[in-house]
Write an enzyme that holds these catalytic residues in place. Structure first.
Site, PDB file in Angstrom:
ATOM      1  CB  ALA A  16     -12.415  -5.218   2.970  1.00 52.22           C
ATOM      2  CB  VAL A  64     -14.396   2.610   5.437  1.00 53.05           C
ATOM      3  CG1 VAL A  64     -14.161   2.830   3.951  1.00 53.05           C
ATOM      4  CG2 VAL A  64     -13.127   2.905   6.230  1.00 53.05           C
ATOM      5  CG  ASP A  92     -22.762  -3.760   9.177  1.00 52.43           C
ATOM      6  OD1 ASP A  92     -21.910  -2.922   8.865  1.00 52.43           O
ATOM      7  OD2 ASP A  92     -22.663  -4.458  10.218  1.00 52.43           O
ATOM      8  CE  LYS A 102      -3.451  -0.314   2.808  1.00 48.45           C
ATOM      9  NZ  LYS A 102      -4.415  -0.246   3.942  1.00 48.45           N
ATOM     10  CE  LYS A 159      -3.885  -3.435   9.706  1.00 49.05           C
ATOM     11  NZ  LYS A 159      -4.263  -2.591   8.550  1.00 49.05           N
TER      12      LYS A 159
HETATM   13  N1  PHE Z   1      -5.735   0.968   9.107  1.00 50.68           N
HETATM   14  C1  PHE Z   1      -5.813   1.817   7.966  1.00 50.68           C
HETATM   15  C2  PHE Z   1      -5.240   1.101   6.748  1.00 50.68           C
HETATM   16  O1  PHE Z   1      -5.142  -0.102   6.739  1.00 50.68           O
HETATM   17  C3  PHE Z   1      -5.213   3.181   8.222  1.00 50.68           C
HETATM   18  C4  PHE Z   1      -3.734   3.260   8.570  1.00 50.68           C
HETATM   19  C5  PHE Z   1      -2.834   3.540   7.562  1.00 50.68           C
HETATM   20  C6  PHE Z   1      -3.268   3.129   9.880  1.00 50.68           C
HETATM   21  C7  PHE Z   1      -1.476   3.681   7.844  1.00 50.68           C
HETATM   22  C8  PHE Z   1      -1.900   3.264  10.162  1.00 50.68           C
HETATM   23  C9  PHE Z   1      -1.005   3.550   9.150  1.00 50.68           C
HETATM   24  O2  PHE Z   1      -4.935   1.673   5.745  1.00 50.68           O
END
Ligand code: PHE
Length: 358
Positions: free
Chosen positions: A260, A184, A203, A66, A78
């Site tokens: 998601a 979201v 949901d 990402k 994460k």
């Molecule tokens: N949890 C969200 C995501 O998966 C936002 C997030 C992005 C949290 C970057 C922390 C760091 O994108």
């Protein structure tokens, strides 16, 4: 456990057990090639602790991709707090503080933020112990929830996907199914209604769909059958793993484009979607809006205009990925991964860090 670790090309994962609550705590750092591993803190109940660890590791890997695709100077990480069930507020707070302590021990090489079942108030709590939390409340010096901008980015991604699939970006009359009316999904449904789409929502929590039914007049379907509802765009905005070899043949849509994380049960599911003639917006591209918001405002000092530019860029990146996938005859997931790894490999490796594996 051995299989989980062997199949993963990340840097490391930390594990802890919180005796008083029975919660397992995990922080996975997949890659620091482009910067500190960044990614949210997820609070969830899992069938087994190993499932929680696996989720953290897979989600961390998705964060690496990402950040790379979004051009942000961060790596992927994460955290998962695998809770045994509903927590009383005191236990929840204590667990968050303990998590903050774990995050802090990583000295800034892991930065967290909100994710499923955590919010800005929780980031304020983490901030009592560590500065390494994005998405604190605005009153507390943060940039607030990332969820609304995740929805904005996802909206741009849906428009770009519809444009590619139908040759016209206009959403008027398009049937869009939003799976999950949470932080979201709910704002996304609102934007889609405003753009003239026919919005269908599902949901597992009835109150959430009722609220959208009352305020927006959306159509409501039961979560058990949402996947086979006829629509133009299926937008998974709840938990991951909804697209599997079992569910993909049941889809009756032209486009899958939702926010998601880890929507596919396995990257190879993207080939099944391609064979079924369904255009798939890779999750780690279309859901980058939260990362753009948090890192843009809090790490890069961006203005609102710059963040908005970043969010619009999600649609443009998807269009490029669709064209690259068509040209190479590969799935959109493969094309997006190629883009991410090209950016990762262009950065110098950190001494001692493992080679990127993909
Ligand atoms: N949890 C969200 C995501 O998966 C936002 C997030 C992005 C949290 C970057 C922390 C760091 O994108």
């Amino acid at each position: 456990m051995e299989n989980v670790l062997r199949d993963w090309g990340g840097e490391f994962a930390l594990t802890a057990y919180d005796e008083p609550s029975g919660a397992y705590m995990f922080i996975a750092i997949h890659s620091t090639r482009l910067g500190p591993g960044a990614g949210g803190t997820r609070m969830k109940t899992y069938a087994t602790p190993a499932d929680g660890l696996l989720d953290a590791m897979r989600l961390a890997e998705a964060m690496t991709l990402k950040m790379a695709v979004a051009g942000l100077p961060m790596g992927g990480g994460k955290s998962v707090i695998a809770v045994p069930g509903d927590l009383d507020p005191e236990t929840r707070r204590r667990l968050l503080l303990r998590h903050a302590h774990n995050v802090h021990m990583l000295g800034g090489n892991y930065r967290t933020g909100p994710d499923m079942n955590t919010n800005s108030a929780d980031m304020d709590t983490l901030n009592e112990v560590t500065p390494f939390a994005f998405g604190r409340s605005v009153d507390n010096g943060g940039s607030g929830s990332s969820a609304p901008d995740t929805a904005v980015g996802c909206f741009h991604g849906i428009v770009a996907s519809v444009a590619h699939a139908y040759g016209d970006p206009d959403l008027t009359g398009k049937r869009v199914l939003v799976q999950g009316a949470g932080a979201v999904g709910a704002p996304l449904a609102e934007m889609l209604v405003k753009a003239g789409a026919h919005v269908i929502v599902s949901d597992v929590t009835l109150e959430r769909v009722e609220a959208l039914y009352d305020t927006l007049g959306v159509e409501v379907v039961a979560p058990a059958t949402d996947i086979e509802t006829e629509c133009d765009v299926f937008a998974p905005c709840a938990t991951g793993g909804v697209l599997t070899p079992e569910t993909i043949p049941r889809l009756r849509c032209r486009v899958v484009a939702g926010a998601a994380n880890n929507a596919l049960s396995d990257p190879s599911d993207a080939d099944l979607l391609r064979e079924a003639g369904i255009l798939y917006a890779p999750d780690f591209v279309i859901n980058g809006g939260g990362a753009i918001h948090l890192i843009g405002y809090e790490a890069l000092g961006w203005s609102q205009e710059q963040v908005e530019r970043g969010l619009t860029g999600i649609g443009e990146t998807l269009t490029e990925i669709y064209q690259a996938a068509d040209a190479a005859g590969v799935s959109t997931e493969t094309a997006a991964e190629r883009l991410a790894y090209a950016r990762l490999e262009a950065a110098p490796p950190k001494p001692g860090a493992p080679a990127l594996r993909h």
